[in-house]
Design an enzyme around this catalytic site. Structure first.
Site, PDB file in Angstrom:
ATOM      1  N   TYR A 195       0.858  -1.187   0.000  1.00 58.87           N
ATOM      2  CA  TYR A 195       0.000   0.000   0.000  1.00 58.87           C
ATOM      3  C   TYR A 195       0.888   1.229   0.000  1.00 58.87           C
ATOM      4  O   TYR A 195       1.588   1.506   0.970  1.00 58.87           O
ATOM      5  CB  TYR A 195      -0.905  -0.024   1.236  1.00 58.87           C
ATOM      6  CG  TYR A 195      -1.945   1.080   1.308  1.00 58.87           C
ATOM      7  CD1 TYR A 195      -2.131   1.999   0.277  1.00 58.87           C
ATOM      8  CD2 TYR A 195      -2.755   1.198   2.434  1.00 58.87           C
ATOM      9  CE1 TYR A 195      -3.094   2.995   0.358  1.00 58.87           C
ATOM     10  CE2 TYR A 195      -3.729   2.185   2.525  1.00 58.87           C
ATOM     11  CZ  TYR A 195      -3.889   3.086   1.486  1.00 58.87           C
ATOM     12  OH  TYR A 195      -4.842   4.070   1.574  1.00 58.87           O
ATOM     13  N   LYS A 245      -1.326  -1.286  -4.088  1.00 58.11           N
ATOM     14  CA  LYS A 245      -2.409  -0.313  -4.068  1.00 58.11           C
ATOM     15  C   LYS A 245      -1.768   1.061  -4.173  1.00 58.11           C
ATOM     16  O   LYS A 245      -1.061   1.503  -3.263  1.00 58.11           O
ATOM     17  CB  LYS A 245      -3.230  -0.436  -2.776  1.00 58.11           C
ATOM     18  CG  LYS A 245      -4.301   0.646  -2.637  1.00 58.11           C
ATOM     19  CD  LYS A 245      -5.073   0.553  -1.333  1.00 58.11           C
ATOM     20  CE  LYS A 245      -6.070   1.699  -1.218  1.00 58.11           C
ATOM     21  NZ  LYS A 245      -6.857   1.644   0.031  1.00 58.11           N
TER      22      LYS A 245
END
Length: 311
Positions: free
Chosen positions: A143, A171
């Site tokens: 992330y 992400k």
């Protein structure tokens, strides 16, 4: 590089329901029954999976027991119909690895992992952080959220992290859509997942293969439709639907995104949003009016397309 596990599709960073309880932290207890129902609602409306214990799930405001039970609840609610990608964020790798081990034990399919939180880690520390969690064996979605962590996982760093066996996706929440193609150039085996709702369309067109999403909590069916239209090459149709939803999607990139998305869920009326735990307080009157206006505009457009069937 583990290429066997695909974390693409629309996976929803789930909100977490709370109910008033004076004996609970900040007077709000986790409502596991409502949370389970919300997970079911998302899967039934076509989402590929759920992502509990992310920032939208207020993981940093949970006790250790609550945090683990949230994953267990999600796994039971999804019941093999989709993926459970557990947030395992921690200040240090010892904490993140611990949460990843519990997620594996409790049946999660993969993990979402920030760099060390709070501390602004350097490159070597970031690599060591992910290498430690890699040892657990679950597929890892990195992330990148430099806005909150102050650590920017650049395409160069991601290319190095992609050499870890269980790192399969990132992400991307830098807000720079140019990153999608650059990551694909430097780390071709790493799946790029759209992380910002208000850059979804642009990211998918550029080559992102999934959406780890916030606003599908309120609009799951339409979110899946946008994703499917782009993947099927129906770009004009996807853009038209996205155009009517992106004003409310922009709240996903605002400081008050948790409160805004929960309020939109309540306005949409198909699931439960509810209050947030401190440090997040209620929306200001001004922000509440803005979220209501954007949400109601989206709902009006959706209603003009096809009747919404209450679930």
């Amino acid at each position: 590089m583990n290429q066997r596990f695909d974390l693409g599709g629309v996976i929803v960073a789930t909100t977490l329901a709370f109910t008033p309880d004076e004996s609970a932290p900040a007077g709000l207890a986790v409502d596991y029954e409502k949370f389970a129902a919300h997970c079911d609602f998302l899967i039934e409306n076509g989402c590929r999976g759920v992502g509990p214990n992310g920032s939208l799930g207020e993981y940093s405001s949970l006790t250790d027991d609550e945090r683990r039970k949230v994953i267990q609840t999600a796994v039971k609610a999804v019941d093999g119909r989709g993926l459970v990608v557990a947030g395992v964020h921690g200040v240090g790798s010892h904490q993140a690895k611990h949460w990843a081990e519990l997620a594996a034990e409790d049946g999660a399919d993969g993990v979402l992992l920030l760099p060390p939180t709070i501390y602004r880690a350097n490159r070597a520390e970031v690599i060591a952080h992910y290498a430690a969690v890699n040892e657990v064996g679950l597929p890892i979605m990195i992330y990148n959220n430099p806005i909150d962590t102050k650590v920017d996982l650049t395409p160069s760093i991601l290319a190095e992290l992609a050499q870890l066996e269980n790192v399969v996706a990132v992400k991307e929440f830098s807000g720079d859509v140019r990153r999608v193609l650059e990551i694909k150039e430097l780390a071709p085996d790493l799946d790029v997942i759209a992380g910002a709702d208000d850059l979804l369309f642009e990211s998918l067109v550029a080559g992102a293969v999934g959406w780890f999403a916030g606003y599908p909590n309120a609009f799951p069916r339409e979110a899946v439709e946008i994703y499917t239209l782009v993947t099927e090459g129906k770009i004009d149709e996807a853009r038209e639907l996205y155009r009517h939803l992106v004003p409310v999607f922009r709240w996903d990139s605002r400081t008050e995104f948790v409160q805004a998305i929960k309020y939109s869920i309540d306005l949409a009326g198909q699931s439960y949003g509810g209050p947030t735990r401190p440090p997040r307080g209620p929306l200001s009157a001004e922000h509440e009016a803005q979220v209501r206006k954007a949400t109601e505009a989206a709902l009006t457009h959706i209603a003009s397309r096809t009747p919404r069937t209450p679930r």
